[in-house]
Design a protein around this motif. Structure first.
Motif, PDB file in Angstrom:
ATOM      1  N   GLY A 178      -7.103  15.232  60.325  1.00 31.76           N
ATOM      2  CA  GLY A 178      -6.316  15.338  61.689  1.00 31.76           C
ATOM      3  C   GLY A 178      -6.021  16.744  62.246  1.00 31.76           C
ATOM      4  N   GLU A 179      -5.239  16.871  62.918  1.00 33.18           N
ATOM      5  CA  GLU A 179      -4.976  18.129  63.656  1.00 33.18           C
ATOM      6  C   GLU A 179      -4.465  18.993  62.669  1.00 33.18           C
ATOM      7  OE1 GLU A 179      -5.449  19.587  66.830  1.00 33.18           O
ATOM      8  OE2 GLU A 179      -6.682  17.415  66.832  1.00 33.18           O
ATOM      9  N   PRO A 180      -4.284  20.460  62.542  1.00 34.75           N
ATOM     10  CA  PRO A 180      -3.715  21.181  61.706  1.00 34.75           C
ATOM     11  C   PRO A 180      -2.211  21.041  61.381  1.00 34.75           C
ATOM     12  CG  PRO A 180      -5.088  22.618  63.364  1.00 34.75           C
ATOM     13  CD  PRO A 180      -5.055  21.209  63.652  1.00 34.75           C
ATOM     14  N   ILE A 181      -2.029  21.182  60.140  1.00 31.92           N
ATOM     15  CA  ILE A 181      -0.618  20.875  59.823  1.00 31.92           C
ATOM     16  C   ILE A 181       0.129  22.035  59.269  1.00 31.92           C
ATOM     17  CG2 ILE A 181       0.948  19.720  57.940  1.00 31.92           C
ATOM     18  CD1 ILE A 181      -1.070  17.454  57.960  1.00 31.92           C
ATOM     19  N   SER A 182       1.547  22.280  59.867  1.00 30.92           N
ATOM     20  CA  SER A 182       2.209  23.378  59.547  1.00 30.92           C
ATOM     21  C   SER A 182       3.261  22.938  58.528  1.00 30.92           C
ATOM     22  CB  SER A 182       3.095  23.948  60.708  1.00 30.92           C
ATOM     23  OG  SER A 182       3.775  23.220  61.349  1.00 30.92           O
ATOM     24  N   VAL A 183       3.738  23.778  57.849  1.00 32.31           N
ATOM     25  CA  VAL A 183       4.845  23.481  56.733  1.00 32.31           C
ATOM     26  C   VAL A 183       5.573  24.656  56.416  1.00 32.31           C
ATOM     27  CG1 VAL A 183       5.170  22.616  54.319  1.00 32.31           C
ATOM     28  CG2 VAL A 183       2.683  22.008  55.405  1.00 32.31           C
ATOM     29  N   PHE A 184       6.931  24.430  56.382  1.00 40.29           N
ATOM     30  CA  PHE A 184       7.877  25.405  56.267  1.00 40.29           C
ATOM     31  C   PHE A 184       8.757  25.107  55.116  1.00 40.29           C
ATOM     32  CE2 PHE A 184      10.405  22.662  58.780  1.00 40.29           C
ATOM     33  CZ  PHE A 184      11.869  22.858  58.321  1.00 40.29           C
ATOM     34  N   GLU A 185       9.281  26.119  54.478  1.00 42.96           N
ATOM     35  CA  GLU A 185      10.282  25.926  53.556  1.00 42.96           C
ATOM     36  C   GLU A 185       9.563  25.956  52.084  1.00 42.96           C
ATOM     37  OE1 GLU A 185      13.618  26.140  52.752  1.00 42.96           O
ATOM     38  OE2 GLU A 185      13.897  26.554  54.935  1.00 42.96           O
ATOM     39  N   THR A 186       9.531  26.920  51.179  1.00 40.92           N
ATOM     40  CA  THR A 186       8.731  27.002  50.172  1.00 40.92           C
ATOM     41  C   THR A 186       8.426  26.051  49.010  1.00 40.92           C
ATOM     42  OG1 THR A 186      10.391  28.126  48.893  1.00 40.92           O
ATOM     43  CG2 THR A 186       8.891  29.690  50.200  1.00 40.92           C
ATOM     44  N   GLY A 187       9.579  25.052  48.673  1.00 36.77           N
ATOM     45  CA  GLY A 187       9.446  24.045  48.059  1.00 36.77           C
ATOM     46  C   GLY A 187       8.567  22.924  48.642  1.00 36.77           C
ATOM     47  N   ALA A 188       8.658  22.884  49.781  1.00 32.15           N
ATOM     48  CA  ALA A 188       7.851  21.917  50.536  1.00 32.15           C
ATOM     49  C   ALA A 188       6.448  22.424  50.570  1.00 32.15           C
ATOM     50  CB  ALA A 188       8.408  21.570  51.886  1.00 32.15           C
ATOM     51  N   ILE A 189       6.083  23.778  50.730  1.00 38.71           N
ATOM     52  CA  ILE A 189       4.980  24.308  50.768  1.00 38.71           C
ATOM     53  C   ILE A 189       4.053  23.958  49.342  1.00 38.71           C
ATOM     54  CG2 ILE A 189       3.461  26.322  51.042  1.00 38.71           C
ATOM     55  CD1 ILE A 189       5.740  27.314  52.967  1.00 38.71           C
ATOM     56  N   LEU A 190       4.920  24.352  48.363  1.00 42.70           N
ATOM     57  CA  LEU A 190       4.394  24.354  46.947  1.00 42.70           C
ATOM     58  C   LEU A 190       3.919  22.715  46.737  1.00 42.70           C
ATOM     59  CD1 LEU A 190       6.967  26.253  44.998  1.00 42.70           C
ATOM     60  CD2 LEU A 190       4.462  26.954  45.380  1.00 42.70           C
ATOM     61  N   ILE A 191       4.769  21.890  47.063  1.00 41.20           N
ATOM     62  CA  ILE A 191       4.647  20.548  46.693  1.00 41.20           C
ATOM     63  C   ILE A 191       3.297  19.913  47.710  1.00 41.20           C
ATOM     64  CG2 ILE A 191       5.301  18.005  47.207  1.00 41.20           C
ATOM     65  CD1 ILE A 191       8.120  19.094  46.452  1.00 41.20           C
ATOM     66  N   TYR A 192       3.400  20.387  48.819  1.00 45.28           N
ATOM     67  CA  TYR A 192       2.097  19.999  49.681  1.00 45.28           C
ATOM     68  C   TYR A 192       0.809  20.612  49.145  1.00 45.28           C
ATOM     69  CZ  TYR A 192      -0.940  20.087  53.922  1.00 45.28           C
ATOM     70  OH  TYR A 192      -2.044  19.812  54.456  1.00 45.28           O
ATOM     71  N   LEU A 193       0.800  21.782  48.780  1.00 40.80           N
ATOM     72  CA  LEU A 193      -0.297  22.543  48.355  1.00 40.80           C
ATOM     73  C   LEU A 193      -0.797  22.059  47.003  1.00 40.80           C
ATOM     74  CD1 LEU A 193       0.302  26.211  49.041  1.00 40.80           C
ATOM     75  CD2 LEU A 193      -1.222  24.872  50.206  1.00 40.80           C
ATOM     76  N   ALA A 194       0.209  21.745  46.065  1.00 41.16           N
ATOM     77  CA  ALA A 194      -0.055  21.173  44.905  1.00 41.16           C
ATOM     78  C   ALA A 194      -0.717  19.637  44.977  1.00 41.16           C
ATOM     79  CB  ALA A 194       1.192  20.846  43.853  1.00 41.16           C
ATOM     80  N   GLU A 195      -0.140  18.875  46.009  1.00 42.54           N
ATOM     81  CA  GLU A 195      -0.863  17.584  46.119  1.00 42.54           C
ATOM     82  C   GLU A 195      -2.332  17.772  46.977  1.00 42.54           C
ATOM     83  OE1 GLU A 195       1.966  15.736  48.724  1.00 42.54           O
ATOM     84  OE2 GLU A 195       3.088  14.751  46.966  1.00 42.54           O
ATOM     85  N   LYS A 196      -2.742  18.635  47.683  1.00 43.41           N
ATOM     86  CA  LYS A 196      -3.629  18.965  48.154  1.00 43.41           C
ATOM     87  C   LYS A 196      -4.918  19.499  47.432  1.00 43.41           C
ATOM     88  CE  LYS A 196      -5.944  22.105  51.860  1.00 43.41           C
ATOM     89  NZ  LYS A 196      -6.583  21.000  52.782  1.00 43.41           N
ATOM     90  N   CYS A 197      -4.534  20.482  46.218  1.00 46.57           N
ATOM     91  CA  CYS A 197      -5.626  20.631  45.498  1.00 46.57           C
ATOM     92  C   CYS A 197      -5.486  19.802  44.106  1.00 46.57           C
ATOM     93  CB  CYS A 197      -5.153  22.107  44.930  1.00 46.57           C
ATOM     94  SG  CYS A 197      -3.917  22.308  43.769  1.00 46.57           S
ATOM     95  N   GLY A 198      -4.494  18.851  44.058  1.00 47.39           N
ATOM     96  CA  GLY A 198      -4.316  18.091  42.839  1.00 47.39           C
ATOM     97  C   GLY A 198      -4.295  18.750  41.422  1.00 47.39           C
TER      98      GLY A 198
END
Length: 232
Positions: free
Chosen positions: A64-84
């Motif tokens: 879908g459309e680009p997703i923004s993420v703020f707060e480093t804990g949320a960003i780390l979890i988001y990126l870890a899930e993205k790359c597996g």
């Protein structure tokens, strides 16, 4: 592609290190916190807490459309899930990693930040505040040192918990902490700093800012808490 809204600070390093470790393509969008760029309306749209870092994922997994993420804990979890990578999928191990990321978010980072503020940047020395935060920082170092007893990493395998904590531990000299009192942290810290990806992440944006230990009046204004102007 990940747009990384960034300035070279411990919180910024957490995300640049993660992106390097995960091998994700990204581009740096500088947010000069000393000039107040974190308060710009366009930045507040992706980081409503007016704090960097933040990211925009231009290619999210749902297509879908680009997703923004703020707060480093949320960003780390988001990126870890993205790359597996770096966040276990099994229930118990995943829970443990998230616990320690939240420990860093709620304790280690804020308390080191307050300790540094009252030790080096406060316009007047307040002994009570200095003692309060330095004592709490040492307590947190004790917690981490105990956790690392017999462990190479905070949660079994190398994970986003290590990426969250390491950039704050690196401030120990500036914080006037004797890392020799915490041998397990010392071993862990020295081991991690040999990781090529971590070193690359730590070097991101080095040309943008060189800490001086002093604030100009403009920087002091922008780096202290501010309320948003009332509407109407």
């Amino acid at each position: 592609m990940i747009d990384l809204y960034y300035w070279p600070t411990p919180n910024g390093w957490k995300i640049s290190i993660a992106l390097e470790e995960m091998g994700l393509d990204y581009r740096v969008v500088p947010v000069n916190i000393g000039k107040g760029e974190q308060f710009e309306p366009d930045f507040l749209k992706i980081s409503p807490n007016n704090r960097m870092p933040a990211i925009i994922d231009q290619d999210p997994a749902d297509g879908g459309e680009p997703i923004s993420v703020f707060e480093t804990g949320a960003i780390l979890i988001y990126l870890a899930e993205k790359c597996g990578k770096f966040l276990p999928s099994d229930l118990r191990s995943r829970k443990e990693v998230i616990e320690w990321v939240m420990w860093q978010m709620g304790g280690l980072g804020p308390m080191l930040g307050q300790n540094g503020h009252f030790k080096f940047y406060a316009p007047e020395k307040i002994p009570y505040a200095q003692e309060r935060y330095s004592t709490e920082v040492l307590r947190l170092f004790d917690v981490l040192n105990s956790r690392l007893e017999g462990r190479d990493y905070i949660c079994g395998e190398y994970s986003i918990a290590d990426m969250a904590c390491w950039p704050w531990i690196i401030t120990y000299k500036r914080q006037e902490i004797d890392l020799g009192e915490f041998p397990n942290i010392r071993r862990w810290y020295d081991n991690l700093k040999t990781r090529p990806a971590l070193r690359r992440g730590y070097e991101v944006g080095r040309e943008l800012s060189k800490p001086t230990g002093e604030w100009s009046e403009e920087s002091r204004k922008h780096l202290t808490a501010q309320r948003r102007p009332a509407k109407g």
